[in-house]
Design a protein around this motif. Structure first.
Motif, PDB file in Angstrom:
ATOM      1  N   LEU A 148       0.829  -1.206   0.000  1.00  0.00           N
ATOM      2  CA  LEU A 148       0.000   0.000   0.000  1.00  0.00           C
ATOM      3  C   LEU A 148       0.865   1.257   0.000  1.00  0.00           C
ATOM      4  N   LEU A 149       1.959   1.236   0.749  1.00  0.00           N
ATOM      5  CA  LEU A 149       2.871   2.374   0.759  1.00  0.00           C
ATOM      6  C   LEU A 149       3.499   2.562  -0.617  1.00  0.00           C
ATOM      7  N   LEU A 150       3.909   1.477  -1.248  1.00  0.00           N
ATOM      8  CA  LEU A 150       4.484   1.559  -2.588  1.00  0.00           C
ATOM      9  C   LEU A 150       3.461   2.075  -3.595  1.00  0.00           C
ATOM     10  N   ALA A 151       2.221   1.608  -3.505  1.00  0.00           N
ATOM     11  CA  ALA A 151       1.179   2.093  -4.412  1.00  0.00           C
ATOM     12  C   ALA A 151       0.942   3.587  -4.211  1.00  0.00           C
ATOM     13  N   TYR A 152       0.959   4.042  -2.965  1.00  0.00           N
ATOM     14  CA  TYR A 152       0.798   5.478  -2.701  1.00  0.00           C
ATOM     15  C   TYR A 152       1.953   6.270  -3.308  1.00  0.00           C
ATOM     16  N   LEU A 153       3.168   5.784  -3.102  1.00  0.00           N
ATOM     17  CA  LEU A 153       4.329   6.513  -3.611  1.00  0.00           C
ATOM     18  C   LEU A 153       4.317   6.603  -5.133  1.00  0.00           C
ATOM     19  N   VAL A 154       3.945   5.513  -5.788  1.00  0.00           N
ATOM     20  CA  VAL A 154       3.932   5.517  -7.253  1.00  0.00           C
ATOM     21  C   VAL A 154       2.781   6.357  -7.788  1.00  0.00           C
ATOM     22  N   ALA A 155       1.608   6.236  -7.185  1.00  0.00           N
ATOM     23  CA  ALA A 155       0.423   6.831  -7.783  1.00  0.00           C
ATOM     24  C   ALA A 155       0.102   8.244  -7.309  1.00  0.00           C
ATOM     25  N   PHE A 156       0.307   8.540  -6.036  1.00  0.00           N
ATOM     26  CA  PHE A 156      -0.268   9.768  -5.511  1.00  0.00           C
ATOM     27  C   PHE A 156       0.712  10.766  -4.918  1.00  0.00           C
TER      28      PHE A 156
END
Length: 67
Positions: free
Chosen positions: A31-39
């Motif tokens: 979830l942290l990686l998805a946040y960093l990549v996307a938002f």
């Protein structure tokens, strides 16, 4: 009367605590990686736009607008 005895659970957990902890840790990291990549638009990275530029192609690949 029937000779069938009800089956009682042995009390063994279906999932071990270690496996559950590992699964929770993996979900948090993803979830942290998805946040960093996307938002993330520089809110987490201390260098401003560096993380944004690093993840730029990944954003476009996933269809996340960044402009």
């Amino acid at each position: 009367m029937s000779d069938v005895q009800p089956v009682h659970p042995t009390g063994a957990p279906a999932i071990s605590g270690r496996l559950l902890g590992t699964a929770v840790a993996v979900v948090v990291v993803m979830l942290l990686l998805a946040y960093l990549v996307a938002f993330d638009q520089g809110a987490i990275s201390q260098s401003g736009e560096y993380l944004h530029e690093l993840m730029h192609d990944g954003r476009h690949l996933l269809g996340v607008p960044c402009h």
